[in-house]
Design an enzyme around this catalytic site. Structure first.
Site, PDB file in Angstrom:
ATOM      1  N   LYS A  65      31.245 103.245  33.506  1.00  0.00           N
ATOM      2  CA  LYS A  65      30.319 102.540  34.405  1.00  0.00           C
ATOM      3  C   LYS A  65      30.850 101.114  34.559  1.00  0.00           C
ATOM      4  O   LYS A  65      30.599 100.252  33.714  1.00  0.00           O
ATOM      5  CB  LYS A  65      28.923 102.548  33.795  1.00  0.00           C
ATOM      6  N   GLY A 108      29.571  93.139  26.979  1.00  0.00           N
ATOM      7  CA  GLY A 108      28.710  92.359  27.862  1.00  0.00           C
ATOM      8  C   GLY A 108      27.856  91.398  27.073  1.00  0.00           C
ATOM      9  O   GLY A 108      28.256  90.915  26.007  1.00  0.00           O
ATOM     10  N   SER A 109      26.630  91.161  27.573  1.00  0.00           N
ATOM     11  CA  SER A 109      25.764  90.138  26.978  1.00  0.00           C
ATOM     12  C   SER A 109      24.995  90.679  25.779  1.00  0.00           C
ATOM     13  O   SER A 109      24.816  91.890  25.627  1.00  0.00           O
ATOM     14  CB  SER A 109      24.774  89.642  28.032  1.00  0.00           C
ATOM     15  N   GLY A 114      23.351  94.367  25.378  1.00  0.00           N
ATOM     16  CA  GLY A 114      23.867  95.139  24.241  1.00  0.00           C
ATOM     17  C   GLY A 114      22.736  95.651  23.363  1.00  0.00           C
ATOM     18  O   GLY A 114      22.749  96.804  22.911  1.00  0.00           O
ATOM     19  N   GLU A 160      30.593  94.810  22.029  1.00  0.00           N
ATOM     20  CA  GLU A 160      31.406  93.587  22.050  1.00  0.00           C
ATOM     21  C   GLU A 160      30.642  92.600  22.908  1.00  0.00           C
ATOM     22  O   GLU A 160      30.528  92.778  24.122  1.00  0.00           O
ATOM     23  CB  GLU A 160      32.795  93.910  22.603  1.00  0.00           C
ATOM     24  N   CYS A 192      35.092  86.592  26.969  1.00  0.00           N
ATOM     25  CA  CYS A 192      34.296  86.719  25.748  1.00  0.00           C
ATOM     26  C   CYS A 192      34.895  85.881  24.619  1.00  0.00           C
ATOM     27  O   CYS A 192      34.182  85.331  23.799  1.00  0.00           O
ATOM     28  CB  CYS A 192      34.184  88.176  25.338  1.00  0.00           C
ATOM     29  N   GLU A 242      26.318  80.809  24.942  1.00  0.00           N
ATOM     30  CA  GLU A 242      27.498  81.183  25.729  1.00  0.00           C
ATOM     31  C   GLU A 242      27.249  80.849  27.197  1.00  0.00           C
ATOM     32  O   GLU A 242      26.354  81.401  27.826  1.00  0.00           O
ATOM     33  CB  GLU A 242      27.771  82.688  25.573  1.00  0.00           C
TER      34      GLU A 242
HETATM   35  P1  NAI Z   1      25.456  92.390  31.240  1.00  0.00           P
HETATM   36  O1  NAI Z   1      25.659  92.489  29.787  1.00  0.00           O
HETATM   37  O2  NAI Z   1      24.088  92.604  31.755  1.00  0.00           O
HETATM   38  O3  NAI Z   1      26.440  93.407  32.001  1.00  0.00           O
HETATM   39  C1  NAI Z   1      27.542  94.053  31.417  1.00  0.00           C
HETATM   40  C2  NAI Z   1      27.562  95.507  31.831  1.00  0.00           C
HETATM   41  O4  NAI Z   1      26.365  96.143  31.386  1.00  0.00           O
HETATM   42  C3  NAI Z   1      27.610  95.758  33.346  1.00  0.00           C
HETATM   43  O5  NAI Z   1      28.391  96.895  33.618  1.00  0.00           O
HETATM   44  C4  NAI Z   1      26.160  96.042  33.670  1.00  0.00           C
HETATM   45  O6  NAI Z   1      25.986  96.800  34.854  1.00  0.00           O
HETATM   46  C5  NAI Z   1      25.730  96.829  32.460  1.00  0.00           C
HETATM   47  N1  NAI Z   1      24.281  96.849  32.220  1.00  0.00           N
HETATM   48  C6  NAI Z   1      23.357  95.922  32.594  1.00  0.00           C
HETATM   49  N2  NAI Z   1      22.120  96.307  32.203  1.00  0.00           N
HETATM   50  C7  NAI Z   1      22.261  97.496  31.570  1.00  0.00           C
HETATM   51  C8  NAI Z   1      21.356  98.398  30.930  1.00  0.00           C
HETATM   52  N3  NAI Z   1      20.041  98.160  30.873  1.00  0.00           N
HETATM   53  N4  NAI Z   1      21.856  99.517  30.358  1.00  0.00           N
HETATM   54  C9  NAI Z   1      23.189  99.788  30.387  1.00  0.00           C
HETATM   55  N5  NAI Z   1      24.077  98.976  30.997  1.00  0.00           N
HETATM   56  C10 NAI Z   1      23.632  97.846  31.581  1.00  0.00           C
HETATM   57  O7  NAI Z   1      26.012  90.970  31.656  1.00  0.00           O
HETATM   58  P2  NAI Z   1      25.761  90.087  32.972  1.00  0.00           P
HETATM   59  O8  NAI Z   1      24.322  90.040  33.301  1.00  0.00           O
HETATM   60  O9  NAI Z   1      26.684  90.533  34.018  1.00  0.00           O
HETATM   61  O10 NAI Z   1      26.234  88.651  32.457  1.00  0.00           O
HETATM   62  C11 NAI Z   1      25.342  87.840  31.714  1.00  0.00           C
HETATM   63  C12 NAI Z   1      26.060  87.125  30.608  1.00  0.00           C
HETATM   64  O11 NAI Z   1      26.601  88.075  29.698  1.00  0.00           O
HETATM   65  C13 NAI Z   1      27.268  86.307  31.020  1.00  0.00           C
HETATM   66  O12 NAI Z   1      26.888  85.064  31.518  1.00  0.00           O
HETATM   67  C14 NAI Z   1      28.007  86.211  29.711  1.00  0.00           C
HETATM   68  O13 NAI Z   1      27.450  85.213  28.902  1.00  0.00           O
HETATM   69  C15 NAI Z   1      27.748  87.564  29.069  1.00  0.00           C
HETATM   70  N6  NAI Z   1      28.878  88.488  29.280  1.00  0.00           N
HETATM   71  C16 NAI Z   1      29.735  88.708  28.248  1.00  0.00           C
HETATM   72  C17 NAI Z   1      30.840  89.505  28.430  1.00  0.00           C
HETATM   73  C18 NAI Z   1      31.800  89.765  27.336  1.00  0.00           C
HETATM   74  O14 NAI Z   1      32.979  89.968  27.606  1.00  0.00           O
HETATM   75  N7  NAI Z   1      31.368  89.857  26.101  1.00  0.00           N
HETATM   76  C19 NAI Z   1      31.147  90.119  29.729  1.00  0.00           C
HETATM   77  C20 NAI Z   1      30.142  89.893  30.738  1.00  0.00           C
HETATM   78  C21 NAI Z   1      29.058  89.078  30.496  1.00  0.00           C
END
Ligand code: NAI
Ligand code: MG
Length: 485
Positions: free
Chosen positions: A181, A234-235, A239, A256, A290, A386
């Site tokens: 996804k 992701g966030s 997570g 992660e 990250c 972050e």
């Molecule tokens: P997010 O953690 O919501 O998104 C990451 C992934 O999770 C995307 O593919 C998203 O579609 C999916 N996702 C979102 N809600 C979900 C759910 N309920 N169940 C399963 N999958 C879901 O991150 P977002 O909102 O794009 O970014 C917010 C903050 O997260 C950023 O500002 C940053 O601080 C952090 N982040 C950290 C990352 C890392 O590499 N550790 C990568 C992206 C964001």
């Protein structure tokens, strides 16, 4: 922009399910947006729950044959995929830059890293084996490393192609099947790689790609009872949500979750090397990494000179569309620009004007200046949270003990870096700092071969290197009583 292969989908980029490129059943679409221009560059099929169920079912059906495929054959197919990804580097890098915003040279290196992951794990496919365990002479005991089964990879938008390779390659190499996804902000390269996998003969259903929104497609994947393992990057809040949902089905998860990583510069460091590390650490990929070095801890003896030279370098970075290979591209989306802008305000309230940058750039696209806040205290929000943008918090320190204490005084623990020519100090730092990776005299040191993952709130489970194979396999013990009867 349309798909190069003949496709009957309404969407420019469809879902890859069971060997076919298809629209979502509902016909729902979403737009892929170029963050450098704010223009729509393609339409993408938006997977809904029923599409994710189909993808998981296809994967489940494909699993027995893929698991039974001789490991060297799996390895050959993954090597073929690596080769095709390299052949398509121009197109994949261009797509990545248009969809994500990053400089084209960075996108090229991400494509190469993705190919490297497939190649690296291709070579491991036939070297995953168990142990024999010496019990008393009446027993023969051995272990088998088995794949988990159907695995889901939920991928973020900051390094889409890179993280695709990082999380999918070890899964397939060890005999798992995958449903990927990608993030809604950057779905294009994942769909393309899913199609390349079919081209090279990876069987239908082994690698499925379901672009769509997190709350719908992502949640449908993490809550599906037929999924055996989820890898999420992701966030922290998402997570936690993925882990909660997965707990209903006792699905294994690896998380992660980013960081607020300390980059520590001692007076005995080579200054040019440390400046390079500090700049790369926070401005690469516009800070959307990250493992960004977002807290810069500088010894008070060198602080003034170091920060002044750092500010000069930061202000001379070119910021503009990634396709022109500027040093820094835009942020990924309007929503993310809003988040980073809020933190610029928080920073101003906490420490006053930044020493450089601090503003959104007045042009189309989601551009922010490289920004450095100095005189930050470690308990401030801009030192603890972050930001995920090109915003650095500089914190002075007095001695080694204080540096390590400050480095550890945060909820995250993904990476930490130290710049010093003192060998003992570097390794004391490595010993005492609680983080999954320690960089010595180079930020982002390491490669596809080196294990990667978090301590503390940065998550658990390891990707990259041989460690990822542990994450994607489960051990079965076989114990036989061989006494003569
Ligand atoms: P997010 O953690 O919501 O998104 C990451 C992934 O999770 C995307 O593919 C998203 O579609 C999916 N996702 C979102 N809600 C979900 C759910 N309920 N169940 C399963 N999958 C879901 O991150 P977002 O909102 O794009 O970014 C917010 C903050 O997260 C950023 O500002 C940053 O601080 C952090 N982040 C950290 C990352 C890392 O590499 N550790 C990568 C992206 C964001
Ligand atoms: Mg985009």
């Amino acid at each position: 922009m349309t798909q190069e292969t003949l496709s009957t989908t309404t969407a420019d980029y469809g879902l890859v399910i069971d060997g076919e490129v298809v629209d979502s059943q509902s016909g729902e679409l979403f737009d892929a947006v170029d963050p450098a221009t704010e223009e729509v560059i393609a339409t993408v099929a938006a997977a809904q729950t029923e599409d994710v169920v189909d993808a998981v079912d296809a994967a489940r059906d494909a699993f027995p044959d893929w698991k039974a495929t001789p490991p060297q054959e799996r390895g050959r197919l993954l090597n073929e995929l690596a080769r095709r990804i390299r052949e398509q580097e121009d197109e994949l890098a261009r797509l990545e830059t248009l969809d994500n915003g990053k400089p084209i040279s960075h996108a090229r290196s991400d494509v190469e890293v993705c190919a490297r992951y497939f190649e690296y794990y291709a070579g491991i496919a036939d070297k995953i084996h168990g142990d024999s365990i010496p019990l008393t002479s009446e027993y023969a005991d051995y272990t088998i490393r088995e794949p988990l089964g159907v695995t889901g990879q939920i991928i973020p938008w900051n390094l889409p192609t890179n993280i695709f390779g990082r999380s999918v390659a070890p899964a397939l190499a060890s005999g798992n099947v995958s449903v990927v996804k990608p993030a809604e902000q950057t779905p294009l390269t994942a769909v393309e790689i899913g199609k390349l996998a079919l081209e090279v003969g990876i069987p239908a259903g082994v690698l499925n790609v379901v672009p769509g929104f997190g709350a719908e497609a992502g949640a449908a994947l993490s809550s599906n009872p037929d999924v055996d393992g989820i890898s999420f990057t992701g966030s922290v809040p998402t997570g936690q949500e993925v882990m909660r949902t997965a707990s209903d089905n006792i699905t294994e998860v690896h998380l992660e979750l980013g960081g607020k990583s300390p980059n520590v510069v001692f007076p005995d460091a080579d200054m040019e090397t440390a400046l390079d590390g500090a700049i790369t650490g926070i401005f690469a990929n516009a800070g959307q990494v990250c493992s960004a070095g977002s807290r810069l801890l500088v010894h008070e003896d060198i602080h003034d000179e170091f920060v002044s030279r750092l500010a000069d370098r930061a202000s001379s970075l070119s910021v503009g569309p990634g396709i022109d290979d500027n040093d820094m591209g835009p942020l990924v989306s309007e929503g993310h620009l809003e988040k980073v802008t809020r933190y610029l305000e928080v920073g101003r309230n906490e420490v006053g004007e930044p020493v450089t940058g601090g503003d959104v750039i007045d042009r189309d696209g989601y551009f922010v200046e490289p920004t450095i806040f100095d005189g930050v205290s470690n308990d401030m929000r801009i030192a603890q949270e972050e930001i995920f943008g090109p915003v650095l918090s500089v914190i002075p320190f007095a001695d080694e003990e204080e540096a390590i204490e400050l480095a550890n005084d945060v909820n995250y623990g993904l990476v930490a870096g130290v710049f010093t020519e003192n060998l003992g100090r570097a390794h004391r730092f490595a010993r005492d700092v609680r983080a999954g990776q320690i960089f010595i005299n180079e930020w982002f040191a390491g490669g596809v071969e080196t294990p990667f993952g978090g301590f503390k709130d940065s998550g658990f489970g390891r990707e990259k290197g041989l460690a990822a194979i542990d994450s994607y396999t489960q051990t079965k013990n076989v114990c036989a009583n061989i006494e003569q009867r």
